[in-house]
Scaffold this active site. Structure first.
Site, PDB file in Angstrom:
ATOM      1  N   ARG A 281      16.621 -13.120  45.685  1.00 19.18           N
ATOM      2  CA  ARG A 281      15.624 -12.310  46.379  1.00 19.18           C
ATOM      3  C   ARG A 281      16.298 -11.020  46.858  1.00 19.18           C
ATOM      4  O   ARG A 281      17.415 -11.053  47.374  1.00 19.18           O
ATOM      5  CB  ARG A 281      15.039 -13.039  47.601  1.00 19.18           C
ATOM      6  CG  ARG A 281      14.026 -14.121  47.266  1.00 19.18           C
ATOM      7  CD  ARG A 281      12.785 -13.587  46.540  1.00 19.18           C
ATOM      8  NE  ARG A 281      11.828 -14.627  46.185  1.00 19.18           N
ATOM      9  CZ  ARG A 281      11.709 -15.162  44.959  1.00 19.18           C
ATOM     10  NH1 ARG A 281      12.476 -14.764  43.964  1.00 19.18           N
ATOM     11  NH2 ARG A 281      10.802 -16.083  44.724  1.00 19.18           N
TER      12      ARG A 281
ATOM     13  N   ASN B 291      11.177 -22.626  36.418  1.00 19.85           N
ATOM     14  CA  ASN B 291      11.811 -21.479  35.755  1.00 19.85           C
ATOM     15  C   ASN B 291      13.273 -21.313  36.169  1.00 19.85           C
ATOM     16  O   ASN B 291      13.844 -20.243  36.001  1.00 19.85           O
ATOM     17  CB  ASN B 291      11.003 -20.193  35.992  1.00 19.85           C
ATOM     18  CG  ASN B 291      10.774 -19.905  37.466  1.00 19.85           C
ATOM     19  OD1 ASN B 291      11.403 -20.521  38.329  1.00 19.85           O
ATOM     20  ND2 ASN B 291       9.885 -18.967  37.763  1.00 19.85           N
TER      21      ASN B 291
ATOM     22  N   GLN C 189       7.965  -6.054  46.882  1.00 21.69           N
ATOM     23  CA  GLN C 189       7.530  -6.003  45.481  1.00 21.69           C
ATOM     24  C   GLN C 189       6.036  -5.772  45.414  1.00 21.69           C
ATOM     25  O   GLN C 189       5.301  -6.471  46.113  1.00 21.69           O
ATOM     26  CB  GLN C 189       7.915  -7.300  44.766  1.00 21.69           C
ATOM     27  CG  GLN C 189       9.413  -7.417  44.585  1.00 21.69           C
ATOM     28  CD  GLN C 189       9.851  -8.571  43.701  1.00 21.69           C
ATOM     29  OE1 GLN C 189      11.029  -8.682  43.410  1.00 21.69           O
ATOM     30  NE2 GLN C 189       8.951  -9.416  43.281  1.00 21.69           N
TER      31      GLN C 189
ATOM     32  N   HIS D 283      10.844  -7.763  38.342  1.00 21.66           N
ATOM     33  CA  HIS D 283      11.006  -9.204  38.567  1.00 21.66           C
ATOM     34  C   HIS D 283      10.405  -9.975  37.388  1.00 21.66           C
ATOM     35  O   HIS D 283       9.221 -10.285  37.379  1.00 21.66           O
ATOM     36  CB  HIS D 283      10.317  -9.581  39.885  1.00 21.66           C
ATOM     37  CG  HIS D 283      10.654 -10.946  40.367  1.00 21.66           C
ATOM     38  ND1 HIS D 283      10.375 -11.364  41.643  1.00 21.66           N
ATOM     39  CD2 HIS D 283      11.255 -12.000  39.774  1.00 21.66           C
ATOM     40  CE1 HIS D 283      10.786 -12.607  41.800  1.00 21.66           C
ATOM     41  NE2 HIS D 283      11.315 -13.018  40.671  1.00 21.66           N
TER      42      HIS D 283
END
Ligand code: NDP
Length: 399
Positions: A285, A147, A314, A333
């Site tokens: 991050r 990705n 998260q 995210h």
């Protein structure tokens, strides 16, 4: 037979499957550097389906159950009473996505005596205490490149969104207004600006390539220098330090992994070195930035805007200040979990499992930790240690 414990995000609130917007996705067979996209022996899903949520199961159930393994899929990942912790005790394989990370801290690894393989269905294994994984000789593998381009596209979107003041302008439309002056008082052209990336790996280089046609000045800082012909093609200036890069850039995008060297790299002192009114985009991050220093800089105007899709922990608690600070363009995210990306990382996860259960070696580029040390992509891009401290705060979400 093995227990495979897979942590995925919740299904859509309106139920699963969703009504898809498109009927197909392009088939990507190779990435820009020539690496092949995942090559599992088979898949049991249609590319373009929602695979990353609990009912999608990454398309793994038919394959695993046919081979006699047990697959447990859950979104309940935080706290000692979570389903994740209950099943960890006898799990051999754990699969987790960075978007909804099952934090594998040293304490949790100590509770998992059978654990042999931790797969990141995506890229970025900082939710695993890599030092503890090395000590316990657990293999950590991720689906390298799956990705990276998805994120590079998201970075370009966020840069344009902030610089051109897209989100507040869209809000004016939703509110039934036409306040041109309010919208344009913070709107600029990207053309002519200096744009720098911290790290020019797969995502960082993808961002540089995508921004070159915008007639901007390009800059990068990386521990390994790009080939001279690539620097020349892009007109990109290499910087030996992050400090030197941020001092000349109008836009800074962060694209390095989170590891002990990069944790809180963007603290108050680093942000103070940036030009007043610079934009900071972090899709790498959350913990690479100091949370409160970012808030203070958005409030004071030192940063004209901050955007990204990564938080720490998260899910971010409802009172996380990045939800409400001024001039931000945060999303949850999502950048690396487009339906296009899911097809690749689900296939890559299947490939890693096929190799593991078949006793075959993993692709070198998929390895982060193996045989008690950093390996493959991990040896190139990470440093030894742990970046999971504080992850237990994720349990506060929704309480
Ligand atoms: P790559 O491994 O291709 O690139 C990482 C780059 O970071 C490498 O070039 C590495 O340099 C560089 N780097 C590492 N440490 C430092 C440092 N201290 N200073 C400067 N550069 C450093 O990975 P990707 O580009 O594919 O992904 C990068 C990160 O992006 C992931 O680790 C993940 O955290 C995040 N990500 C986020 C996603 C999202 O959905 N938001 C999805 C995918 C990834 P070198 O190896 O040359 O030393």
């Amino acid at each position: 037979m093995a227990k495979v414990l897979c942590v995925l995000y919740d299904d859509p609130v309106d139920g699963y499957p969703p009504r898809y917007a498109r009927d197909e996705i392009p088939k990507i067979e190779r990435y820009p550097d020539g690496q092949t996209a995942p090559t599992p022996q088979g898949i049991d899903f249609t590319p373009g389906e929602l695979l990353g949520s609990v009912s999608g199961e990454l398309g793994l159930r038919p394959y695993l159950e046919a081979a006699g393994h047990e697959l447990v899929v859950t979104a309940d990942k935080d706290g000692p009473d979570s389903e994740f912790e209950r099943h960890l005790a006898d799990a051999e394989v754990v699969i987790s996505q960075p978007f909804w990370p099952a934090y594998l801290t040293a304490e949790r690894i100590a509770k998992a005596p059978n654990l042999k393989l931790a797969v990141t269905a995506g890229i970025g294994s900082d939710h695993v205490d890599l030092q503890a994984a090395m000590d316990a000789r657990i293999t950590v593998a991720e689906v390298t490149y799956c990705n990276s381009i998805s994120v590079a596209e998201h970075v370009v979107m966020m840069i344009l969104g902030l610089v051109r003041n897209y989100i507040p302008s869209h809000q004016i439309v939703l509110d039934g207004g036409w306040n041109i002056a309010d919208a344009v008082s913070r709107s600029y052209d990207l053309e002519g600006m200096q744009v720098g990336t911290v790290a020019a790996g797969r995502i960082g280089l993808g961002v540089l390539r995508r921004l070159a046609p915008f007639d901007v000045g390009l800059h990068y800082m990386d521990r390994h220098r790009l080939p001279a012909e690539v620097e020349e093609e892009l007109g990109a200036t290499h910087h030996e330090s992050v400090e030197s890069l941020v001092e000349v850039c109008d836009v800074v995008t962060i694209n390095c992994p989170l590891h002990p060297e990069t944790e809180h790299l963007f603290d108050a002192a680093m942000i103070a070195r940036m030009k007043r009114g610079a934009y900071l985009i972090n899709t790498a991050r959350g913990k690479i930035c100091d949370r409160d220093a970012v808030v203070a800089a958005c409030e004071s105007g030192q940063l004209a805007g901050y955007a990204g899709d990564v938080w720490f922990p998260q899910p971010a608690p409802e009172d996380h200040p990045w939800r409400t600070m001024p001039h931000h363009g945060m999303t949850p995210h999502v950048s690396g979990s487009s339906l296009s990306a899911q097809a690749r990382y689900a296939a890559g996860t299947r490939e890693i499992l096929e190799n593991y259960f078949g006793g075959r070696p993993q692709r070198e580029e998929y390895l982060i930790v193996d045989g008690g040390g950093l390996a493959g992509a991990g040896a190139h891009s990470y440093s030894a240690g742990n970046a999971t401290a504080g992850s237990e705060d994720a349990a506060r979400f929704g309480r």
